[in-house]
Scaffold this active site. Structure first.
Site, PDB file in Angstrom:
ATOM      1  N   ASP A   1       0.845  -1.194   0.000  1.00 46.26           N
ATOM      2  CA  ASP A   1       0.000   0.000   0.000  1.00 46.26           C
ATOM      3  C   ASP A   1       0.881   1.244   0.000  1.00 46.26           C
ATOM      4  O   ASP A   1       1.715   1.418   0.883  1.00 46.26           O
ATOM      5  CB  ASP A   1      -0.920  -0.008   1.225  1.00 46.26           C
ATOM      6  CG  ASP A   1      -2.123   0.904   1.032  1.00 46.26           C
ATOM      7  OD1 ASP A   1      -1.930   2.066   0.623  1.00 46.26           O
ATOM      8  OD2 ASP A   1      -3.250   0.447   1.271  1.00 46.26           O
TER       9      ASP A   1
ATOM     10  N   SER B   1      -7.310   4.480  -1.068  1.00 47.86           N
ATOM     11  CA  SER B   1      -7.081   3.029  -1.111  1.00 47.86           C
ATOM     12  C   SER B   1      -8.360   2.247  -1.391  1.00 47.86           C
ATOM     13  O   SER B   1      -8.293   1.123  -1.878  1.00 47.86           O
ATOM     14  CB  SER B   1      -6.467   2.553   0.205  1.00 47.86           C
ATOM     15  OG  SER B   1      -5.189   3.117   0.366  1.00 47.86           O
TER      16      SER B   1
ATOM     17  N   HIS C   1      -9.780  -2.685   7.236  1.00 47.52           N
ATOM     18  CA  HIS C   1      -9.307  -1.486   6.541  1.00 47.52           C
ATOM     19  C   HIS C   1      -9.542  -1.603   5.033  1.00 47.52           C
ATOM     20  O   HIS C   1      -9.860  -2.667   4.527  1.00 47.52           O
ATOM     21  CB  HIS C   1      -7.817  -1.267   6.855  1.00 47.52           C
ATOM     22  CG  HIS C   1      -7.462   0.172   6.972  1.00 47.52           C
ATOM     23  ND1 HIS C   1      -6.800   0.857   5.984  1.00 47.52           N
ATOM     24  CD2 HIS C   1      -7.716   1.074   7.948  1.00 47.52           C
ATOM     25  CE1 HIS C   1      -6.647   2.117   6.364  1.00 47.52           C
ATOM     26  NE2 HIS C   1      -7.189   2.275   7.539  1.00 47.52           N
TER      27      HIS C   1
ATOM     28  N   THR D   1      -8.039  -1.795   2.019  1.00 52.03           N
ATOM     29  CA  THR D   1      -7.519  -2.732   1.015  1.00 52.03           C
ATOM     30  C   THR D   1      -8.071  -4.148   1.188  1.00 52.03           C
ATOM     31  O   THR D   1      -8.631  -4.703   0.242  1.00 52.03           O
ATOM     32  CB  THR D   1      -5.982  -2.705   0.994  1.00 52.03           C
ATOM     33  OG1 THR D   1      -5.556  -1.350   0.797  1.00 52.03           O
ATOM     34  CG2 THR D   1      -5.430  -3.571  -0.117  1.00 52.03           C
TER      35      THR D   1
ATOM     36  N   GLU E   1      -1.446  -7.862   2.066  1.00 60.72           N
ATOM     37  CA  GLU E   1      -1.180  -6.425   2.000  1.00 60.72           C
ATOM     38  C   GLU E   1      -0.127  -5.961   2.995  1.00 60.72           C
ATOM     39  O   GLU E   1      -0.247  -6.218   4.197  1.00 60.72           O
ATOM     40  CB  GLU E   1      -2.467  -5.616   2.280  1.00 60.72           C
ATOM     41  CG  GLU E   1      -2.250  -4.121   2.071  1.00 60.72           C
ATOM     42  CD  GLU E   1      -3.196  -3.220   2.855  1.00 60.72           C
ATOM     43  OE1 GLU E   1      -3.847  -3.681   3.806  1.00 60.72           O
ATOM     44  OE2 GLU E   1      -3.264  -2.027   2.511  1.00 60.72           O
TER      45      GLU E   1
ATOM     46  N   ASP F   1       2.149   2.433   3.507  1.00 55.88           N
ATOM     47  CA  ASP F   1       1.393   3.664   3.267  1.00 55.88           C
ATOM     48  C   ASP F   1       1.377   4.562   4.505  1.00 55.88           C
ATOM     49  O   ASP F   1       1.596   5.769   4.411  1.00 55.88           O
ATOM     50  CB  ASP F   1      -0.030   3.285   2.855  1.00 55.88           C
ATOM     51  CG  ASP F   1      -0.935   4.496   2.694  1.00 55.88           C
ATOM     52  OD1 ASP F   1      -0.705   5.266   1.745  1.00 55.88           O
ATOM     53  OD2 ASP F   1      -1.858   4.668   3.506  1.00 55.88           O
TER      54      ASP F   1
ATOM     55  N   HIS G   1       2.816   8.287   4.635  1.00 56.96           N
ATOM     56  CA  HIS G   1       2.031   9.478   5.010  1.00 56.96           C
ATOM     57  C   HIS G   1       2.820  10.319   6.015  1.00 56.96           C
ATOM     58  O   HIS G   1       2.779  11.549   5.973  1.00 56.96           O
ATOM     59  CB  HIS G   1       0.699   9.065   5.656  1.00 56.96           C
ATOM     60  CG  HIS G   1      -0.396   8.796   4.674  1.00 56.96           C
ATOM     61  ND1 HIS G   1      -1.026   9.804   3.969  1.00 56.96           N
ATOM     62  CD2 HIS G   1      -0.991   7.648   4.271  1.00 56.96           C
ATOM     63  CE1 HIS G   1      -1.964   9.275   3.186  1.00 56.96           C
ATOM     64  NE2 HIS G   1      -1.953   7.974   3.336  1.00 56.96           N
TER      65      HIS G   1
ATOM     66  N   ASP H   1      -1.259  -0.113  -4.711  1.00 55.23           N
ATOM     67  CA  ASP H   1      -2.576   0.464  -5.042  1.00 55.23           C
ATOM     68  C   ASP H   1      -2.431   1.909  -5.504  1.00 55.23           C
ATOM     69  O   ASP H   1      -3.246   2.419  -6.254  1.00 55.23           O
ATOM     70  CB  ASP H   1      -3.545   0.339  -3.861  1.00 55.23           C
ATOM     71  CG  ASP H   1      -3.009   0.955  -2.573  1.00 55.23           C
ATOM     72  OD1 ASP H   1      -1.803   1.273  -2.502  1.00 55.23           O
ATOM     73  OD2 ASP H   1      -3.811   1.113  -1.633  1.00 55.23           O
ATOM     74  N   HIS H   2      -1.337   2.575  -5.070  1.00 55.83           N
ATOM     75  CA  HIS H   2      -1.013   3.951  -5.449  1.00 55.83           C
ATOM     76  C   HIS H   2       0.310   4.285  -4.774  1.00 55.83           C
ATOM     77  O   HIS H   2       0.764   3.508  -3.931  1.00 55.83           O
ATOM     78  CB  HIS H   2      -2.098   4.944  -4.967  1.00 55.83           C
ATOM     79  CG  HIS H   2      -2.338   4.806  -3.497  1.00 55.83           C
ATOM     80  ND1 HIS H   2      -1.488   5.334  -2.555  1.00 55.83           N
ATOM     81  CD2 HIS H   2      -3.282   4.119  -2.806  1.00 55.83           C
ATOM     82  CE1 HIS H   2      -1.906   4.998  -1.355  1.00 55.83           C
ATOM     83  NE2 HIS H   2      -2.988   4.246  -1.472  1.00 55.83           N
TER      84      HIS H   2
HETATM   85 ZN   LIG Z   1      -3.555   2.714  -0.274  1.00 58.74          ZN
END
Ligand SMILES: [Zn+2]
Length: 504
Positions: A53, A136, A198, A200, A369, A374, A378, A422-423
């Site tokens: 992620d 996500s 969550h 994903t 995952e 991620d 962040h 996913d990004h």
């Molecule tokens: Zn994500």
């Protein structure tokens, strides 16, 4: 006259081609100069999707540089490609105001002239990728169902174009790869390093208009047909893996969407502990390890066919810990702050899930995952990002070892492994250093000013096995889309892929 000749010549070629294809059906004696080619359709009995992620191209580059290796485990897979991650309404805010899922005209996009034709090209308009990035939920839905949806939504079908605003509309949902796999009798599972409800993991089975309906998502997942659910989100433990004074059922009960009451999270949790839907409940690290070693539960007991594994920690396996280990001076290093000791790694969970799922003779689909890559991105925290991506890459290694293991029926002719993001998160910038310098020189966002959000950057794809070749970038600028991940997985289990093999 020429037409006729052309027809005869094409006919000859045609017959020759058929002859070559069916050569193995005839009993010609082997000739030294002609090896019989075989056309084989390969189908995937096992599909393993690993999602980092927020893991962009430079995240993997940072991992390789930090480890000072020529290739990470994910990079050792045969095929490499890259893809767009945009969602349906890249400019829309989404969220709680109004009917956020209903504007089909606002399609997101990715423009290579602005963002670059490859993930490593210097972006022609660097600020471009900072705007309108997916979340996500929409990204997970695209990977899971092959359909773009809007921000914060899980597998929601948008209203048809031109649908009258004043007419009532029944929300419909897309089926996911888990639904298709289950219809074929395959086992299914989701594994994550963040709470099991969550975005994903939720995207692979849950259908709802808002990702923060954790109660509704938890209920849908718990009462689904998933054979394996593993993740964080334990109500009785905090972020350091210590027992709380009061349990916190946030990820089991909280519904933040409009017009939905909270679930009774405690009742849901009790059902899980008591083995609802036939899943054996485990939460101790040693139980995860017993499963991972294939020993069966409780040191030599039976091997369960369905498991709910809840790590004894709140938000993330390790990324959210804040432990005073007596030496804060080395906290900037990977593992410099002591790890929580009563929580399994993502790699252990992965091995445990594979051991449980491989018992199904119809094969399985599993999504694994690395969710906190991620979260660390962040926070623009390279140390925690590296800890998370190392664990994720170890999980990839566990998957590769499982496929190569001659004792479990899996091999590269009946298995598809895809590693993807996913990004991207943090707009991480490239570096030219190795080892601990990667942490010291870390640079997030344009001009290293920091970027605490997702981006619209192209993300890498690593794949091997049945149908995996379809994800390979064949030339610079051969950009895939996240919906193609679903399509390749779907093809791998439903129809398979042709492969022409010329024996050596
Ligand atoms: Zn994500």
């Amino acid at each position: 006259m020429f037409k006729k000749l052309r027809f005869i010549i094409s006919l000859c070629f045609c017959l020759l081609f058929i002859q070559v294809l069916s050569a193995h059906a005839f009993t010609y004696p082997d000739r030294v100069f002609f090896h019989k080619p075989q056309v084989k359709v390969k189908k995937a009995k096992y599909v393993i999707l690993l999602i980092g992620d927020g893991m962009g191209y430079w995240h993997v580059d940072a991992l390789r540089r930090y480890l000072n290796v020529s290739k990470t485990n994910m990079e050792s897979l045969r095929y490499f490609g890259y893809m767009t991650t945009f969602m349906r309404n890249s400019t829309g805010e989404g969220g709680l105001s109004g009917e956020y899922w209903d504007d089909p005209n606002e399609l997101g996009s990715y423009d290579p002239a602005l963002g670059g034709r490859t993930p490593w090209e210097i972006q022609p308009v660097p600020a471009y990728v900072d705007e309108g990035a997916t979340d996500s939920a929409a990204a997970g839905s695209a990977l899971a169902s092959g359909h773009k949806t809007v921000k914060y939504a899980l597998n929601v079908v948008p209203k048809p174009e031109g649908y009258p605003a004043d007419e009532p509309f029944t929300v419909k949902y897309y089926p996911t790869i888990v639904d298709f796999a289950e219809a074929k009798g395959m086992a299914t599972g989701v594994v994550t390093s963040v709470p099991f409800s969550h975005a994903t993991p939720a995207a692979f089975i849950a259908k709802t208009q808002y990702r923060k309906n954790y109660g509704e998502i938890a209920r849908q997942m718990i009462f689904s047909n998933l054979d394996v659910i593993m993740g964080a989100g334990h109500p009785y433990y905090d972020d350091n893996g210590n027992l709380r004074e009061e349990p916190n059922f946030y990820y089991w009960s909280r519904n933040k969407g409009p017009y939905i009451d909270d679930e009774d999270g405690e009742a849901l949790y009790e059902k899980v502990v008591n083995g609802v839907r036939g899943r054996v409940f485990v939460d101790k690290k040693e139980d995860f390890e017993d499963l991972a070693d294939g020993d069966g539960l409780f040191h030599g007991g039976p091997m369960p066919r369905r498991v709910f594994g809840l790590a004894q920690v709140a938000n993330t396996l390790q990324a959210s810990r804040n432990i005073d280990d007596g030496d804060p001076s080395d906290d900037w290093k990977v593992g410099g702050q002591a790890f929580i000791t009563n929580v399994p790694s993502l790699e252990t969970m992965t091995r445990a899930a594979l051991e449980v799922l491989e018992q199904d003779e119809d094969g399985f689909f599993v999504m694994i995952e690395g969710g906190a890559i991620d979260w660390a991105s962040h926070a623009n925290n390279m140390t925690r990002m590296l800890e998370e991506i190392i664990d994720f890459d170890n999980a990839v290694k566990a998957v590769i070892d499982w496929v190569n293991d001659p004792n479990n029926g899996s091999n590269w002719d009946n298995t598809l492994v895809v590693v993807v993001a996913d990004h991207e998160t943090g707009h991480l910038q490239p570096l030219n250093v190795t080892g601990d310098e990667v942490i010291k020189e870390q640079c997030w966002g344009l001009n290293c000013e920091g970027w605490h959000h997702h981006t619209n950057s192209l993300v890498p794809i690593y794949a091997q096995g049945v149908c995996a070749r379809a994800l390979k970038a064949k030339y610079d600028g051969d950009i895939k889309d996240n919906t193609q991940i679903f399509k390749v997985m779907y093809q791998a289990i439903e129809r398979g892929c042709y492969e022409l093999r010329i024996p050596e």
